[in-house]
Design a protein around this motif. Sequence first.
Motif, PDB file in Angstrom:
ATOM      1  N   ARG A 138       0.842  -1.171  -0.207  1.00 45.22           N
ATOM      2  CA  ARG A 138      -0.134  -0.130   0.100  1.00 45.22           C
ATOM      3  C   ARG A 138       0.993   1.250  -0.108  1.00 45.22           C
ATOM      4  O   ARG A 138       2.004   1.425   0.527  1.00 45.22           O
ATOM      5  CB  ARG A 138      -1.129   0.101   1.376  1.00 45.22           C
ATOM      6  CG  ARG A 138      -1.695  -1.129   1.245  1.00 45.22           C
ATOM      7  CD  ARG A 138      -2.590  -1.136   2.629  1.00 45.22           C
ATOM      8  NE  ARG A 138      -3.234  -2.419   3.024  1.00 45.22           N
ATOM      9  CZ  ARG A 138      -4.638  -2.800   2.501  1.00 45.22           C
ATOM     10  NH1 ARG A 138      -5.243  -1.874   1.777  1.00 45.22           N
ATOM     11  NH2 ARG A 138      -4.985  -4.008   2.892  1.00 45.22           N
ATOM     12  N   LYS A 139       0.295   2.490  -0.449  1.00 44.53           N
ATOM     13  CA  LYS A 139       0.923   3.505  -0.314  1.00 44.53           C
ATOM     14  C   LYS A 139       1.453   4.148   1.092  1.00 44.53           C
ATOM     15  O   LYS A 139       2.338   4.828   1.292  1.00 44.53           O
ATOM     16  CB  LYS A 139       0.472   4.779  -1.297  1.00 44.53           C
ATOM     17  CG  LYS A 139      -1.013   5.065  -0.656  1.00 44.53           C
ATOM     18  CD  LYS A 139      -1.683   6.189  -1.417  1.00 44.53           C
ATOM     19  CE  LYS A 139      -3.129   6.405  -0.799  1.00 44.53           C
ATOM     20  NZ  LYS A 139      -3.675   7.624  -1.981  1.00 44.53           N
ATOM     21  N   THR A 141       2.068   1.612   3.479  1.00 44.87           N
ATOM     22  CA  THR A 141       2.652   0.477   4.196  1.00 44.87           C
ATOM     23  C   THR A 141       3.693   1.044   5.251  1.00 44.87           C
ATOM     24  O   THR A 141       3.697   0.484   6.441  1.00 44.87           O
ATOM     25  CB  THR A 141       3.393  -0.277   3.128  1.00 44.87           C
ATOM     26  OG1 THR A 141       2.075  -0.926   2.447  1.00 44.87           O
ATOM     27  CG2 THR A 141       4.060  -1.533   3.980  1.00 44.87           C
ATOM     28  N   PRO A 202      -5.654  -3.819  -1.004  1.00 45.42           N
ATOM     29  CA  PRO A 202      -4.871  -2.521  -1.852  1.00 45.42           C
ATOM     30  C   PRO A 202      -5.655  -2.301  -2.995  1.00 45.42           C
ATOM     31  O   PRO A 202      -6.227  -3.105  -3.757  1.00 45.42           O
ATOM     32  CB  PRO A 202      -3.728  -2.978  -2.140  1.00 45.42           C
ATOM     33  CG  PRO A 202      -3.157  -4.196  -1.252  1.00 45.42           C
ATOM     34  CD  PRO A 202      -4.624  -4.800  -0.823  1.00 45.42           C
ATOM     35  N   ASP A 206      -2.567   1.802  -5.243  1.00 47.14           N
ATOM     36  CA  ASP A 206      -1.447   1.066  -4.212  1.00 47.14           C
ATOM     37  C   ASP A 206      -0.686   0.049  -5.156  1.00 47.14           C
ATOM     38  O   ASP A 206       0.246   0.129  -5.061  1.00 47.14           O
ATOM     39  CB  ASP A 206      -2.289   0.128  -3.172  1.00 47.14           C
ATOM     40  CG  ASP A 206      -2.884   0.931  -2.157  1.00 47.14           C
ATOM     41  OD1 ASP A 206      -2.130   2.142  -1.657  1.00 47.14           O
ATOM     42  OD2 ASP A 206      -4.089   0.756  -1.530  1.00 47.14           O
ATOM     43  N   ARG A 210       3.250   0.207  -5.668  1.00 47.80           N
ATOM     44  CA  ARG A 210       3.852  -0.693  -4.908  1.00 47.80           C
ATOM     45  C   ARG A 210       3.904  -2.069  -5.587  1.00 47.80           C
ATOM     46  O   ARG A 210       4.704  -3.041  -4.846  1.00 47.80           O
ATOM     47  CB  ARG A 210       3.637  -0.883  -3.663  1.00 47.80           C
ATOM     48  CG  ARG A 210       3.602   0.383  -2.805  1.00 47.80           C
ATOM     49  CD  ARG A 210       5.077   0.840  -2.653  1.00 47.80           C
ATOM     50  NE  ARG A 210       5.021   2.116  -1.818  1.00 47.80           N
ATOM     51  CZ  ARG A 210       5.267   2.316  -0.746  1.00 47.80           C
ATOM     52  NH1 ARG A 210       5.074   1.184   0.145  1.00 47.80           N
ATOM     53  NH2 ARG A 210       5.330   3.248  -0.147  1.00 47.80           N
TER      54      ARG A 210
END
Length: 427
Positions: A138-139, A141, A202, A206, A210
């Motif tokens: 995730r952005k 995380t 996600p 996201d 990632r």
Amino acid sequence: MNAIYKVQNYLTKSKPAVFIFFCSSAAFLTYCSMYAFRKPFTAGTYQGLSLFGVDYKVALIILQLIGYALSKFIGIKLIAELTPQKRVQTLIVLMGLAFLSLLGFGLVPYPYNAVFMLLNGLPLGLIWGVVFSFLEGRKFTEILGAFMASSFMIASGIVKSIGLFLIQQFSVSEQWMPFFAALVFIPILMVGIWMLSCIPEPNQEDISLRTERVPMDAANRIKFFKLFWPGIFLVVAIYVGLTVFRDLRDNFAVELWTELGYLKTPWVLVFAEIPIAIIVLAIIGSMILIKNNKKAFYLSITLCIVAGIFFLISTFLFEAKLFNPIYWMILMGLLMYLPYLIFHTILFERWIAFFKYKGNLGYLMYISDSVGYLGSVLVLLYKNYGTKGFNWLPFFTNTAWIIGVLITILGVLAIVYFRSKETPSKA
């Protein structure tokens, strides 16, 4: 189930701050509760007891670490292949088995109850991978992982303080204390697991930032290992050193503070960790501001190198009596936990994202953990059989020197290796 879907829908549409608070709280509560099933027994001293010629507390720690290390090897496959649909069920089963093992430790008389510490470590070693699988890719995380990782620092002191409190204030025996300490945290654990079950998967943003996270079968794991094996060996070696040092500082905190002459109340175990947690949380959480995966990846390794250098400087000053012992112990915790938690929250996360590999960081983390905890077992065995006496402070100080050199040299080599793996399209 309707309540879960409603919360998921709400989180999907909520502001980032709400999403971060909910998810990080869920992970923190769950993993903090896990520590109540794992660490309270180390608050006991078990004076006068032994097992096969080994101090009983050391024997219990070794047995639990063996179980923990075995579970990490199991996790290389189990966590890497875990699907989202089985996460909650897996958590409940694993924590239930750990709780039953503590019941057995209380019911079965010494020394036969020692085997239950081995059984306790087996399920608990898999908890991190299951919980973090809700957060990775995730952005946000880094900051989610940072809050979860803060439980590493705070929870251990809290649960050991509770263990000491049960012994000192309620005259609970050292044999039953771990069970009752875990019992206190069961309601918190249930809330944490329910909150985790509400976290949505996600989204497309996201994934674009990632890389998509998917289960890794045997063929995919072998492919990844062949592609990055020199880098895996380098970072795993660093992680082994950090794990050994962390376990020495954590499992024998009572003994270390006592030898330093500062253990006056049980709560010193908590207060010494709070500033560490705040600083590490701030540093790791701020990494979400770095959108470029390449920069974040190399910065994470660089921070490990810096920590290694300050390991050496601060230990030199401590041995020269130029550094206050309290501040040195706190700094040792900071310098150890920062790179240790960088592995858990940033390095592997950005490694996958930087090289755009479809997989999950559970595979990398469990390779590292399996060897790391095996190293902890070997060091404890060496301490018991290869040295005379049980003066933990000198042993701890010598270990700090070794870890500082190890992190610094291997960190530089890791940067050189990964630079060689770059292609224009990956930068």
